[in-house]
Design a protein around this motif. Structure first.
Motif, PDB file in Angstrom:
ATOM      1  N   PHE A 137       0.836  -1.198   0.000  1.00 18.18           N
ATOM      2  CA  PHE A 137       0.000   0.000   0.000  1.00 18.18           C
ATOM      3  C   PHE A 137       0.872   1.249   0.000  1.00 18.18           C
ATOM      4  O   PHE A 137       1.865   1.341   0.720  1.00 18.18           O
ATOM      5  N   ALA A 138       0.479   2.194  -0.820  1.00 20.13           N
ATOM      6  CA  ALA A 138       1.094   3.516  -0.822  1.00 20.13           C
ATOM      7  C   ALA A 138      -0.037   4.528  -0.963  1.00 20.13           C
ATOM      8  O   ALA A 138      -1.092   4.224  -1.532  1.00 20.13           O
ATOM      9  N   TYR A 139       0.164   5.726  -0.423  1.00 24.89           N
ATOM     10  CA  TYR A 139      -0.848   6.763  -0.579  1.00 24.89           C
ATOM     11  C   TYR A 139      -0.994   7.095  -2.059  1.00 24.89           C
ATOM     12  O   TYR A 139      -0.023   7.463  -2.721  1.00 24.89           O
ATOM     13  N   PRO A 140      -2.183   6.963  -2.608  1.00 26.39           N
ATOM     14  CA  PRO A 140      -2.375   7.160  -4.054  1.00 26.39           C
ATOM     15  C   PRO A 140      -2.542   8.632  -4.418  1.00 26.39           C
ATOM     16  O   PRO A 140      -3.644   9.129  -4.595  1.00 26.39           O
ATOM     17  N   GLY A 141      -1.434   9.325  -4.528  1.00 25.10           N
ATOM     18  CA  GLY A 141      -1.476  10.709  -4.993  1.00 25.10           C
ATOM     19  C   GLY A 141      -1.634  11.758  -3.912  1.00 25.10           C
ATOM     20  O   GLY A 141      -1.288  12.925  -4.114  1.00 25.10           O
ATOM     21  N   ARG A 142      -2.168  11.397  -2.724  1.00 22.17           N
ATOM     22  CA  ARG A 142      -2.380  12.366  -1.643  1.00 22.17           C
ATOM     23  C   ARG A 142      -2.557  11.622  -0.317  1.00 22.17           C
ATOM     24  O   ARG A 142      -2.931  10.459  -0.286  1.00 22.17           O
ATOM     25  N   LYS A 143      -2.284  12.355   0.780  1.00 20.02           N
ATOM     26  CA  LYS A 143      -2.449  11.781   2.117  1.00 20.02           C
ATOM     27  C   LYS A 143      -3.627  12.375   2.871  1.00 20.02           C
ATOM     28  O   LYS A 143      -3.999  11.860   3.926  1.00 20.02           O
ATOM     29  N   ASP A 144      -4.215  13.459   2.340  1.00 13.31           N
ATOM     30  CA  ASP A 144      -5.237  14.182   3.095  1.00 13.31           C
ATOM     31  C   ASP A 144      -6.660  13.841   2.659  1.00 13.31           C
ATOM     32  O   ASP A 144      -7.616  14.531   3.021  1.00 13.31           O
ATOM     33  N   THR A 145      -6.812  12.780   1.875  1.00 16.70           N
ATOM     34  CA  THR A 145      -8.160  12.350   1.487  1.00 16.70           C
ATOM     35  C   THR A 145      -8.955  11.995   2.736  1.00 16.70           C
ATOM     36  O   THR A 145      -8.483  11.229   3.581  1.00 16.70           O
ATOM     37  N   ILE A 146     -10.146  12.546   2.869  1.00 16.73           N
ATOM     38  CA  ILE A 146     -10.983  12.265   4.032  1.00 16.73           C
ATOM     39  C   ILE A 146     -11.795  11.008   3.767  1.00 16.73           C
ATOM     40  O   ILE A 146     -12.436  10.876   2.727  1.00 16.73           O
ATOM     41  N   LYS A 147     -11.765  10.087   4.722  1.00 14.88           N
ATOM     42  CA  LYS A 147     -12.503   8.829   4.614  1.00 14.88           C
ATOM     43  C   LYS A 147     -13.356   8.652   5.867  1.00 14.88           C
ATOM     44  O   LYS A 147     -12.927   8.069   6.861  1.00 14.88           O
ATOM     45  N   ALA A 148     -14.563   9.194   5.817  1.00 14.48           N
ATOM     46  CA  ALA A 148     -15.488   9.054   6.937  1.00 14.48           C
ATOM     47  C   ALA A 148     -15.748   7.574   7.190  1.00 14.48           C
ATOM     48  O   ALA A 148     -15.903   6.791   6.244  1.00 14.48           O
ATOM     49  N   CYS A 149     -15.802   7.174   8.449  1.00 18.72           N
ATOM     50  CA  CYS A 149     -15.935   5.759   8.766  1.00 18.72           C
ATOM     51  C   CYS A 149     -16.655   5.558  10.089  1.00 18.72           C
ATOM     52  O   CYS A 149     -16.800   6.495  10.889  1.00 18.72           O
ATOM     53  N   ILE A 150     -17.096   4.324  10.322  1.00 17.76           N
ATOM     54  CA  ILE A 150     -17.804   3.970  11.555  1.00 17.76           C
ATOM     55  C   ILE A 150     -17.531   2.500  11.855  1.00 17.76           C
ATOM     56  O   ILE A 150     -17.464   1.672  10.933  1.00 17.76           O
ATOM     57  N   TYR A 151     -17.364   2.181  13.130  1.00 15.71           N
ATOM     58  CA  TYR A 151     -17.165   0.802  13.558  1.00 15.71           C
ATOM     59  C   TYR A 151     -18.494   0.063  13.485  1.00 15.71           C
ATOM     60  O   TYR A 151     -19.528   0.578  13.900  1.00 15.71           O
ATOM     61  N   VAL A 152     -18.493  -1.161  12.961  1.00 18.90           N
ATOM     62  CA  VAL A 152     -19.746  -1.886  12.742  1.00 18.90           C
ATOM     63  C   VAL A 152     -20.522  -2.106  14.043  1.00 18.90           C
ATOM     64  O   VAL A 152     -21.759  -2.006  14.072  1.00 18.90           O
ATOM     65  N   LYS A 153     -19.821  -2.387  15.131  1.00 22.84           N
ATOM     66  CA  LYS A 153     -20.519  -2.591  16.401  1.00 22.84           C
ATOM     67  C   LYS A 153     -21.168  -1.296  16.881  1.00 22.84           C
ATOM     68  O   LYS A 153     -22.240  -1.317  17.498  1.00 22.84           O
ATOM     69  N   GLU A 154     -20.533  -0.173  16.597  1.00 24.16           N
ATOM     70  CA  GLU A 154     -21.105   1.123  16.950  1.00 24.16           C
ATOM     71  C   GLU A 154     -22.329   1.412  16.092  1.00 24.16           C
ATOM     72  O   GLU A 154     -23.347   1.917  16.579  1.00 24.16           O
ATOM     73  N   LEU A 155     -22.246   1.090  14.819  1.00 20.97           N
ATOM     74  CA  LEU A 155     -23.353   1.349  13.901  1.00 20.97           C
ATOM     75  C   LEU A 155     -24.610   0.593  14.325  1.00 20.97           C
ATOM     76  O   LEU A 155     -25.702   1.169  14.379  1.00 20.97           O
ATOM     77  N   VAL A 156     -24.474  -0.700  14.628  1.00 20.54           N
ATOM     78  CA  VAL A 156     -25.671  -1.473  14.982  1.00 20.54           C
ATOM     79  C   VAL A 156     -26.221  -1.050  16.339  1.00 20.54           C
ATOM     80  O   VAL A 156     -27.440  -1.044  16.551  1.00 20.54           O
ATOM     81  N   LYS A 157     -25.356  -0.658  17.248  1.00 19.90           N
ATOM     82  CA  LYS A 157     -25.836  -0.131  18.532  1.00 19.90           C
ATOM     83  C   LYS A 157     -26.609   1.169  18.317  1.00 19.90           C
ATOM     84  O   LYS A 157     -27.651   1.400  18.954  1.00 19.90           O
ATOM     85  N   PHE A 158     -26.129   2.013  17.433  1.00 19.92           N
ATOM     86  CA  PHE A 158     -26.826   3.275  17.160  1.00 19.92           C
ATOM     87  C   PHE A 158     -28.187   3.015  16.523  1.00 19.92           C
ATOM     88  O   PHE A 158     -29.186   3.649  16.890  1.00 19.92           O
ATOM     89  N   MET A 159     -28.249   2.099  15.576  1.00 16.85           N
ATOM     90  CA  MET A 159     -29.527   1.813  14.931  1.00 16.85           C
ATOM     91  C   MET A 159     -30.551   1.294  15.937  1.00 16.85           C
ATOM     92  O   MET A 159     -31.721   1.717  15.923  1.00 16.85           O
TER      93      MET A 159
END
Length: 338
Positions: free
Chosen positions: A204-226
């Motif tokens: 793996f290498a950063y593809p062209g940039r390092k500041d790409t924002i990747k919003a994410c959520i832990y699956v256990k957190e997601l199901v608890k929230f739902m």
């Protein structure tokens, strides 16, 4: 009381089933899916079921194709107090002919809402996507005008509207729509898993940039929230972006992953004038590690959604981002991430 999970064999459905077994062991959990738990998914190369070795999914499997009207065995008796979690979808993109996104995601929404209508079920959670926002760098809020630019994103937006029409069609109906960022955790078979093994293998290498924002959520957190919203939302329709706030850059994610798992490798950045021709060559060789020009372009575009509404909803987060990665690592006996 019954919980119906369409697409319950999948990644999120498996984790929700585990949560329901833990918090509501007195209830019936039904998994409406075309894929039986523990079996490979024929449409996905190298797919690994979301169950651990020797684990059985704690729900009753009902073979169901949401592209067709839903019929239940006579032994199952839905009531108006039941809850539907709609996870059934064709979602890998790219990866399917265009019509498959519409056939499953739109027809499926119609049939699931008709099922709820037939039995007077008043509570539903629909897992949508951030794809309805379209691909752009600007931060996306729940109030942002959707401008989907893929068949998947278009089909998910239409499915949202179908669910909303169901909600307004009856008194006291409760609908929660979630638009998660990248969902990670045990059994993901996706972006974070590939990222970890790419770093670990020096691929793996950063593809062209390092500041790409990747919003994410832990699956256990997601199901608890739902489940939290089902139990803390009286009636009406609501929409939530589901991600950590603020959303993290790819560099932050990589460094946190390295820290938690003990990886010592440095990660270089490769400029576009090198990486795009290389991705084309690798893609022509069969796309090992999922590398192809379309996926590289996808990596370079920020998934910049705002999770402030979730953060202010009253839901108590159970894990920070680093704690979530640690919990996932522990689920793998600290041998890796998968």
């Amino acid at each position: 009381m019954n919980y119906f999970i369409t697409g319950g064999t999948g990644f999120i459905g498996t984790h929700l089933t585990n949560l329901l077994n833990e918090t509501h062991p007195e209830c019936n959990v039904y998994n409406l899916d075309i894929v039986e738990p523990g079996t490979p998914l024929p449409t996905v190369k190298d797919y690994k079921p979301a169950l651990k070795k020797g684990q059985k999914l704690g729900s009753t499997f009902v073979r169901c194709d949401v592209r067709k009207p839903i019929e239940l065995p006579a032994s199952i008796h839905p009531t108006s107090e039941d809850v539907i979690f709609n996870f059934a979808a064709v979602h890998r993109t790219p990866g399917h002919p265009n019509y498959e996104y519409f056939e499953t995601n739109i027809r499926g929404a119609e049939h699931i809402c008709a099922f709820a209508e037939r039995y007077g079920i008043k509570k539903m959670v629909f897992t949508s996507s951030i794809a309805p926002y379209g691909a752009a760098e600007e931060e996306k809020f729940e109030s942002t005008l959707p401008t989907p630019n893929t068949p998947y994103g278009i089909s998910k937006l239409v499915a949202e509207k179908i669910h909303m029409a169901w909600q307004v069609g009856g008194e006291d109906r409760q609908l929660t729509i979630v638009r998660p960022g990248v969902v990670f955790g045990w059994g993901e078979n996706g972006n974070f898993t590939r990222l970890y093994w790419g770093i670990r293998g020096g691929k793996f290498a950063y593809p062209g940039r390092k500041d790409t924002i990747k919003a994410c959520i832990y699956v256990k957190e997601l199901v608890k929230f739902m489940l939290y919203r089902v139990e803390h939302h009286e009636y009406g329709a609501e929409l939530y972006n589901c991600c950590y706030e603020p959303a993290y850059t790819i560099e932050h994610i990589v460094e946190a992953m390295k820290k938690v798992t003990g990886l010592k490798r440095s990660v270089p950045m490769i400029p576009n004038w090198i990486i795009m021709p290389a991705a084309a060559v690798i893609g022509a060789m069969g796309a090992p590690m999922g590398i192809c020009p379309a996926r590289v372009r996808k990596l370079q575009i920020s998934t910049n959604i705002c999770g402030k509404k979730l953060a202010e909803s009253g839901y108590p987060f159970h894990w920070t981002f680093e704690e979530a990665l640690t919990d996932w690592f522990d689920d793998n006996d600290r041998l890796g991430l998968k």
